[in-house]
Design a protein around this motif. Structure first.
Motif, PDB file in Angstrom:
ATOM      1  N   GLN A   1       1.839  15.611 -12.800  1.00  0.00           N
ATOM      2  CA  GLN A   1       0.732  16.303 -13.198  1.00  0.00           C
ATOM      3  C   GLN A   1       0.602  17.840 -12.724  1.00  0.00           C
TER       4      GLN A   1
ATOM      5  N   ALA B   1       3.578   5.710  -5.565  1.00  0.00           N
ATOM      6  CA  ALA B   1       3.498   5.789  -7.094  1.00  0.00           C
ATOM      7  C   ALA B   1       2.120   6.841  -7.131  1.00  0.00           C
ATOM      8  N   HIS B   2       1.311   7.047  -6.677  1.00  0.00           N
ATOM      9  CA  HIS B   2       0.158   7.776  -6.779  1.00  0.00           C
ATOM     10  C   HIS B   2       0.693   9.487  -6.654  1.00  0.00           C
ATOM     11  N   ARG B   3       1.460   9.746  -5.586  1.00  0.00           N
ATOM     12  CA  ARG B   3       1.900  10.846  -5.343  1.00  0.00           C
ATOM     13  C   ARG B   3       2.805  11.357  -6.539  1.00  0.00           C
ATOM     14  N   ARG B   4       3.636  10.300  -6.896  1.00  0.00           N
ATOM     15  CA  ARG B   4       4.633  10.877  -8.075  1.00  0.00           C
ATOM     16  C   ARG B   4       3.617  11.294  -9.273  1.00  0.00           C
ATOM     17  N   ALA B   5       2.692  10.563  -9.307  1.00  0.00           N
ATOM     18  CA  ALA B   5       1.854  10.800 -10.522  1.00  0.00           C
ATOM     19  C   ALA B   5       1.234  12.226 -10.416  1.00  0.00           C
ATOM     20  N   LEU B   6       0.732  12.470  -9.205  1.00  0.00           N
ATOM     21  CA  LEU B   6       0.039  13.811  -8.769  1.00  0.00           C
ATOM     22  C   LEU B   6       1.052  14.901  -9.100  1.00  0.00           C
TER      23      LEU B   6
ATOM     24  N   GLU C   1       0.825  -1.207   0.105  1.00  0.00           N
ATOM     25  CA  GLU C   1       0.005  -0.001   0.076  1.00  0.00           C
ATOM     26  C   GLU C   1       0.905   1.151   0.173  1.00  0.00           C
TER      27      GLU C   1
ATOM     28  N   ARG D   1       2.031   1.980  -3.620  1.00  0.00           N
ATOM     29  CA  ARG D   1       1.213   2.292  -4.473  1.00  0.00           C
ATOM     30  C   ARG D   1       0.923   3.829  -4.007  1.00  0.00           C
ATOM     31  N   GLU D   2       0.664   4.255  -2.851  1.00  0.00           N
ATOM     32  CA  GLU D   2       0.700   5.500  -2.332  1.00  0.00           C
ATOM     33  C   GLU D   2       1.715   6.559  -2.867  1.00  0.00           C
TER      34      GLU D   2
END
Length: 355
Positions: free
Chosen positions: A102, A94-99, A88, A91-92
């Motif tokens: 962006q 990776a999500h923060r890097r994507a944000l 988890e 995944r968190e």
């Protein structure tokens, strides 16, 4: 720090934190494995199971001999729980890097749109300055010439007509000066014809006349050719607004203006640094300010990807510093025509007066 640089540093910190997290995970796993093997070896050497049986056989009714199996299940459950938390967290991250990526793209797009807005604004100002010069200028010039002709013909015969013609000439001269001031506010004098250093020097000379009790020192270092129009206008407006603040709060101070372009270094295109400092009464930067001048300067600089800094204390002068990349404000390719800037209106010799 500029928002884009903050995002980039955030992305790099996230990547570095992720790599550190992975290395720490494998290191901790290796430590657990080594500790388990060491425990197994020690238990085999000292017959720990037999010792534990002799110590616990008197409490057989509590089924303590079944405790190892329970502990094994507990350990497996904790390992599964830790693995789930690890997945988890990955995944968190990776999500923060994507944000963050962006957000960086959105900030870059916002900066591009702000640059285009400045370009459109300056193009409109050039067009308006040209219209004021070409359309109104020629009619005012004709009015002045006609009034001068009436004055010459009526000077000896009709005193009243002579007085009215002088009033018309004075009105035309006043309108000339007003339109010239409008053009100067719309478009800096000499910026397109003579370049940024000459335009800044003309601006400083104007403030020398308006503020005789203040002293001004201008230092220009570097080549300022080939810069985008939006960047030239922003640099000029920075100096203009800074000197306007000097006229409001430090009318008898010494003012030093530095305009420096650093050379390109490898892949870096260099940057331009503008510094305006005075030894006036200063200000408390933590107190709210009623004016919008500094806010406007900061927005202009940051919209071009630059940095804007203020330094001041009560009684210790005031300094502003802006750093902008030399490639800032390069417009996107487009087929929109651009109007040539026009010079400010000068009244004819018959009615020319000092502003």
């Amino acid at each position: 720090m500029h928002p884009v640089k903050m995002v980039r540093s955030g992305v790099s910190r996230s990547s570095l934190s992720s790599s550190r997290f992975n290395s720490a995970t494998w290191r901790d796993s290796a430590c657990v494995l080594v500790l388990t093997m060491l425990t197994a070896v020690l238990c085999s050497l000292f017959d720990v199971s037999e010792l534990a049986y002799r110590w616990t056989r008197r409490a057989e009714r509590f089924q303590l001999d079944e405790l190892p199996v329970t502990l094994c299940v507990l350990a497996a459950g904790l390992a599964w729980f830790a693995w789930r938390r690890y997945r988890e967290s990955q995944r968190e991250l990776a999500h923060r890097r994507a944000l963050e990526e962006q957000a960086e793209r959105l900030l870059a797009e916002n900066r591009r749109l702000a640059t285009q807005a400045i370009e459109a604004q300056e193009a409109e100002r050039r067009h308006l300055a040209r219209e004021l010069h070409d359309e109104l200028g020629q009619y005012l010039n004709a009015i002045t010439l006609d009034a001068a002709r009436i004055r010459d013909l009526s000077s000896a015969r009709e005193p009243e007509i002579h007085r009215v013609s002088l009033a018309v000439m004075q009105s035309a001269s006043f309108v000339y000066r007003q339109i010239g001031g409008m053009i100067r506010r719309l478009r800096p004098i000499g910026l397109d014809e003579l370049g940024l250093p000459s335009a800044v020097e003309h601006c400083v000379d104007g403030w020398r006349t308006r503020l005789p009790h203040a002293s001004f020192a201008l230092t220009v270092d570097g080549d300022f050719t080939g810069l985008a129009d939006a960047l030239n206008v922003t640099l000029y407006r920075l100096v203009q607004e800074a000197l306007t603040n000097v006229s409001k709060f430090a009318r008898e101070s010494r003012v030093e203006i530095y305009l420096v372009r650093t050379p390109a270094d490898g892949e870096r295109h260099g940057e331009i640094v503008v510094t305006v400092a005075d030894d006036g009464p200063g200000a408390d930067l933590w107190q709210p300010r009623a004016g919008l001048g500094l806010i406007g300067m900061r927005e202009r600089v940051e919209s071009l990807g630059g940095e804007f800094h203020l330094a001041s204390r009560p009684g210790d002068g005031f300094m502003l510093c802006a750093r902008l990349p030399c490639q800032a404000g390069v417009p996107e390719p487009s087929g929109a025509p651009s109007d040539e800037p026009s010079a400010p209106i000068e009244p004819p010799d018959a009615v020319r007066s000092e502003n």
